[in-house]
Write an enzyme that holds these catalytic residues in place. Structure first.
Site, mmCIF file in Angstrom:
data_model
loop_
_atom_site.group_PDB
_atom_site.id
_atom_site.type_symbol
_atom_site.label_atom_id
_atom_site.label_comp_id
_atom_site.label_asym_id
_atom_site.label_seq_id
_atom_site.Cartn_x
_atom_site.Cartn_y
_atom_site.Cartn_z
ATOM 1 N N CYS A 81 0.837 -1.207 0.000
ATOM 2 C CA CYS A 81 0.000 0.000 0.000
ATOM 3 C C CYS A 81 0.875 1.262 0.000
ATOM 4 C CB CYS A 81 -0.987 -0.025 1.160
ATOM 5 S SG CYS A 81 -2.279 1.210 0.950
ATOM 6 N N HIS A 194 -3.808 -4.843 -0.302
ATOM 7 C CA HIS A 194 -3.360 -5.448 0.955
ATOM 8 C C HIS A 194 -3.438 -6.974 0.849
ATOM 9 C CE1 HIS A 194 -3.015 -1.946 3.626
ATOM 10 N NE2 HIS A 194 -3.853 -1.405 2.762
ATOM 11 N N GLU A 196 -2.657 -9.156 2.978
ATOM 12 C CA GLU A 196 -3.112 -9.740 4.250
ATOM 13 C C GLU A 196 -4.611 -9.610 4.443
ATOM 14 O OE1 GLU A 196 -1.762 -6.835 3.810
ATOM 15 O OE2 GLU A 196 -2.302 -5.390 5.364
ATOM 16 N N ASP A 240 -24.218 -7.377 14.768
ATOM 17 C CA ASP A 240 -24.513 -6.496 15.899
ATOM 18 C C ASP A 240 -24.227 -7.310 17.149
ATOM 19 O OD1 ASP A 240 -25.422 -4.712 14.039
ATOM 20 O OD2 ASP A 240 -27.508 -4.725 14.667
ATOM 21 N N ASP A 402 -27.776 6.325 11.318
ATOM 22 C CA ASP A 402 -29.025 5.642 11.674
ATOM 23 C C ASP A 402 -30.215 6.567 11.423
ATOM 24 O OD1 ASP A 402 -27.559 3.418 12.754
ATOM 25 O OD2 ASP A 402 -27.184 4.593 14.553
HETATM 26 O O1 1PR Z 1 -23.229 5.393 18.515
HETATM 27 O O2 1PR Z 1 -20.827 5.226 17.877
HETATM 28 O O3 1PR Z 1 -21.684 4.024 19.877
HETATM 29 O O4 1PR Z 1 -22.282 3.312 17.591
HETATM 30 C C1 1PR Z 1 -23.314 2.416 17.854
HETATM 31 C C2 1PR Z 1 -23.497 1.574 16.624
HETATM 32 O O5 1PR Z 1 -24.441 0.554 16.942
HETATM 33 C C3 1PR Z 1 -24.075 2.361 15.452
HETATM 34 O O6 1PR Z 1 -23.384 1.951 14.282
HETATM 35 C C4 1PR Z 1 -25.528 1.924 15.364
HETATM 36 O O7 1PR Z 1 -25.941 1.794 13.999
HETATM 37 C C5 1PR Z 1 -25.491 0.548 16.000
HETATM 38 N N1 1PR Z 1 -26.721 0.232 16.748
HETATM 39 C C6 1PR Z 1 -27.083 0.782 17.913
HETATM 40 N N2 1PR Z 1 -28.233 0.197 18.347
HETATM 41 C C7 1PR Z 1 -28.566 -0.727 17.449
HETATM 42 C C8 1PR Z 1 -29.721 -1.634 17.535
HETATM 43 O O8 1PR Z 1 -29.988 -2.411 16.617
HETATM 44 N N3 1PR Z 1 -30.467 -1.543 18.618
HETATM 45 N N4 1PR Z 1 -27.628 -1.517 15.367
HETATM 46 C C9 1PR Z 1 -27.615 -0.715 16.435
HETATM 47 C C10 1PR Z 1 -27.641 -1.057 14.141
HETATM 48 C C11 1PR Z 1 -28.039 -1.714 12.047
HETATM 49 C C12 1PR Z 1 -27.256 -2.469 11.117
HETATM 50 C C13 1PR Z 1 -27.964 -3.753 10.776
HETATM 51 C C14 1PR Z 1 -28.590 -3.454 9.468
HETATM 52 C C15 1PR Z 1 -28.919 -4.651 8.643
HETATM 53 N N5 1PR Z 1 -27.805 -2.136 13.354
HETATM 54 O O9 1PR Z 1 -25.997 -2.715 11.541
HETATM 55 O O10 1PR Z 1 -27.043 -4.724 10.796
HETATM 56 O O11 1PR Z 1 -29.762 -2.668 9.695
HETATM 57 O O12 1PR Z 1 -29.891 -5.429 9.237
HETATM 58 P P1 1PR Z 1 -30.833 -6.367 8.376
HETATM 59 O O13 1PR Z 1 -30.028 -6.810 7.211
HETATM 60 O O14 1PR Z 1 -31.160 -7.508 9.274
HETATM 61 O O15 1PR Z 1 -32.016 -5.550 8.004
HETATM 62 P P2 1PR Z 1 -22.000 4.548 18.537
#
Ligand code: 1PR
Length: 550
Positions: A81, A194, A196, A240, A402
């Site tokens: 890189c 990259h 790796e 998640d 979000d």
């Molecule tokens: O605010 O910097 O501490 O980051 C927190 C992170 O956690 C953020 O990226 C936020 O999007 C994520 N988050 C917080 N609460 C939730 C929750 O679900 N209660 N999850 C959450 C967000 C969304 C996507 C999910 C897609 C695809 N999850 O990551 O994976 O919507 O899902 P699907 O394919 O099943 O529809 P900080």
């Protein structure tokens, strides 16, 4: 085990490189001061971030001459890189700083008028020139394989230019631009990608360099049709992660961000438990996921920072998963359990050292963007995005957004930028704006997605992870309207997220928007589809993907 020497100056994710080197049967010795360079037989120069910053660090550390001596002596040398870029004369990224000048020419920025920059994703390193099919593999490179690139500057390829000087070149194409993907001459080998982070294909390249196998016969006949195009369609599995009520870290998944069970044996509000993070990450890697993202959705801080369970998850994942890893949740200035203040940059550093390639910032990015707007779009230099991006490069900073829809009857009802939607609101409203939220969707802000993405792009974010609360867990497909409107606003790549329920949804988002990548969670975790099935489907629709290599 035979040894290879690595220069220990780098801020970035060298753990993955060490893991990859060990995986192909070598051990790493660190070069901690210039005098150590002379001990090295084989030397690898990894590089991340900014050309000027990187080269100045070599200069200040007194490494430039010893590295030159190593190269001159004919001992094997590999640059990765920015380690490749350092071999050139200069870079547009910082014209005042000189490169080693071993390869003629200057690195230039990709043209972002027609495509996203940075160039992030899987692309070729093709040794076939024109219609001439090569049967030889240069350091394990295969014209039909794909390798992971992440950079904004590249060495433009001019036919015959480097070759006239005795270099062998493998090229990649991004839009109309053909650039140097890998380059070799005598004892020198360098890759812009990259290895790796490039799965089995990348490990093969590292091994060939370490074994000294410069030229080999290709095992398979390369297909020119797939080798001439640019980036593949990037498919990402997202996990998640949070602690469940028993205190274990589990992969969970919500519906519109609500992760507690509502029916079945666990009904009654338990956190939905879909499996173990490290095992699931590995499973998705083996299914061909192009990246793996972990979001620590509760980003708890009730243990000393250095013991964060997510760090251990990353370390263990990076031992077997050789594609990029992103970690999000809790990347912000915080206070450790003993009262010590810890900056977002230090938090990020711990994650990078544990094997993360990118950090993803959620809530903190919204607050920082609001402040940036309130200050008349003036950069403070102090935000998590700016400090991490300056130290590790733009490509290492993802902003996770979000948003949720707020319906209005007409654009005049709100100062925020609206779209006319094909999916009217509950009272027939034909317009909506996308409101930014923080704290996992719990708090809505008077700030829209356009304001956010423009601000964070200006602050130095390298990529947007574009979730959508309305679509999350719905299995009804991505919010194409949201993705298109965000893509029109910024140049940095966008990862479409939320709503994927089957492989056709991935094809749809790639065909109907210009998204740079697409991410799925629930459909993979519930075992309804594998990543491989998604990629097979995309391929059957004529969309190029990276095939998983054994
Ligand atoms: O605010 O910097 O501490 O980051 C927190 C992170 O956690 C953020 O990226 C936020 O999007 C994520 N988050 C917080 N609460 C939730 C929750 O679900 N209660 N999850 C959450 C967000 C969304 C996507 C999910 C897609 C695809 N999850 O990551 O994976 O919507 O899902 P699907 O394919 O099943 O529809 P900080």
């Amino acid at each position: 085990m035979p040894k290879v020497y690595l220069l220990d100056y780098v801020a970035g994710n060298v753990r993955s490189l060490v893991n990859a080197i060990e995986k192909v049967g070598y051990t790493v010795e660190w070069i901690r001061e210039p005098a150590d360079v002379a001990k090295a037989d084989k030397l690898i120069l990894p590089g991340v971030g900014h050309f000027g910053h990187c080269l100045s660090q070599f200069e200040q550390g007194g490494y430039v001459e010893p590295i030159r001596e190593h190269i001159k002596s004919g001992k094997p040398f590999m640059g990765i890189c920015v380690g490749l870029q350092a071999l050139f004369e200069s870079s547009e990224e910082d014209p005042n700083v000189k490169g080693f000048g071993i390869i003629p020419g200057q690195l230039v920025k990709f043209d972002d008028s027609t495509k996203s920059v940075p160039h992030i994703g899987w692309n070729s390193a093709n040794t076939s020139k024109g219609n001439e099919v090569t049967r030889e593999s240069l350091f394990g490179l295969n014209p039909s394989s794909k390798y992971y690139y992440v950079h904004s500057y590249a060495a433009p390829y001019r036919k015959g230019y480097y070759e006239a000087d005795g270099w062998s070149v493998a090229t990649a194409r991004y839009g109309e631009e053909e650039f140097v993907g890998a380059i070799a001459k005598d004892n020198i080998f360098a890759t812009q990608f990259h290895p790796e982070k490039s799965g089995i294909a990348g490990l093969r390249v590292l091994k060939a360099f370490l074994d000294g196998t410069r030229l080999d016969t290709l095992k398979e006949q390369p297909s020119l049709a797939t080798s001439k195009e640019g980036l593949t369609r990037r498919v990402i599995a997202c996990l998640d992660v949070r602690t469940n009520d028993a205190g274990d870290l589990v992969v969970t998944k919500g519906d519109q961000y609500d992760v507690r069970e509502k029916e079945g044996v666990d009904a009654g509000g338990q956190v939905r438990n879909l499996g173990k993070p490290v095992d699931m990450a590995r499973k998705y890697y083996e299914q061909g996921s192009d990246e793996v993202t972990f979001l620590n959705i509760t980003s708890f801080r009730n243990c000393p920072l250095a013991d964060l369970p997510m760090l251990e998850i990353l370390r263990r994942t990076a031992e077997t998963v050789f594609v990029p890893l992103t970690i999000g949740g809790g990347i912000r200035d915080s206070v450790d359990t003993d009262g010590t203040k810890v900056s977002a940059l230090e938090v990020a550093k711990l994650y990078f050292k544990s094997g993360a390639d990118k950090v993803s910032i959620g809530s903190d990015a919204v607050t920082a963007a609001e402040e940036y707007e309130a200050a008349g779009k003036k950069l403070s230099g102090q935000t998590a995005i700016e400090t991490i991006s300056n130290a590790y490069g733009r490509q290492a900073v993802v902003v996770s957004v979000d948003p949720k829809r707020i319906y209005v009857r007409s654009p005049e009802e709100t100062p925020h930028r609206t779209i006319k939607t094909k999916f009217p609101g509950p009272n027939g409203e034909e317009y909506c704006w996308y409101q930014c939220t923080i704290k996992g969707g719990r708090e809505g802000r008077d700030f829209d997605v356009h304001q956010l993405v423009s601000a964070v792009e200006a602050m130095g974010a390298g990529e947007i992870l574009l979730n959508c609360i309305d679509k999350d867990g719905s299995n009804s497909g991505f919010d194409l309207e949201l993705i298109s409107t965000v893509k029109e606003t910024i140049k940095i790549p966008v990862i479409a997220s939320s709503g994927a329920g089957n492989p056709a949804h991935f094809a749809e988002v790639f065909e109907k928007t210009t998204t740079d990548a697409a991410l799925g969670a629930g459909m993979f975790h519930r075992g309804e589809y594998t990543v491989k099935q998604v990629k097979d489907y995309l391929e059957s629709e004529g969309l190029m993907v990276r095939r998983f290599e054994e």
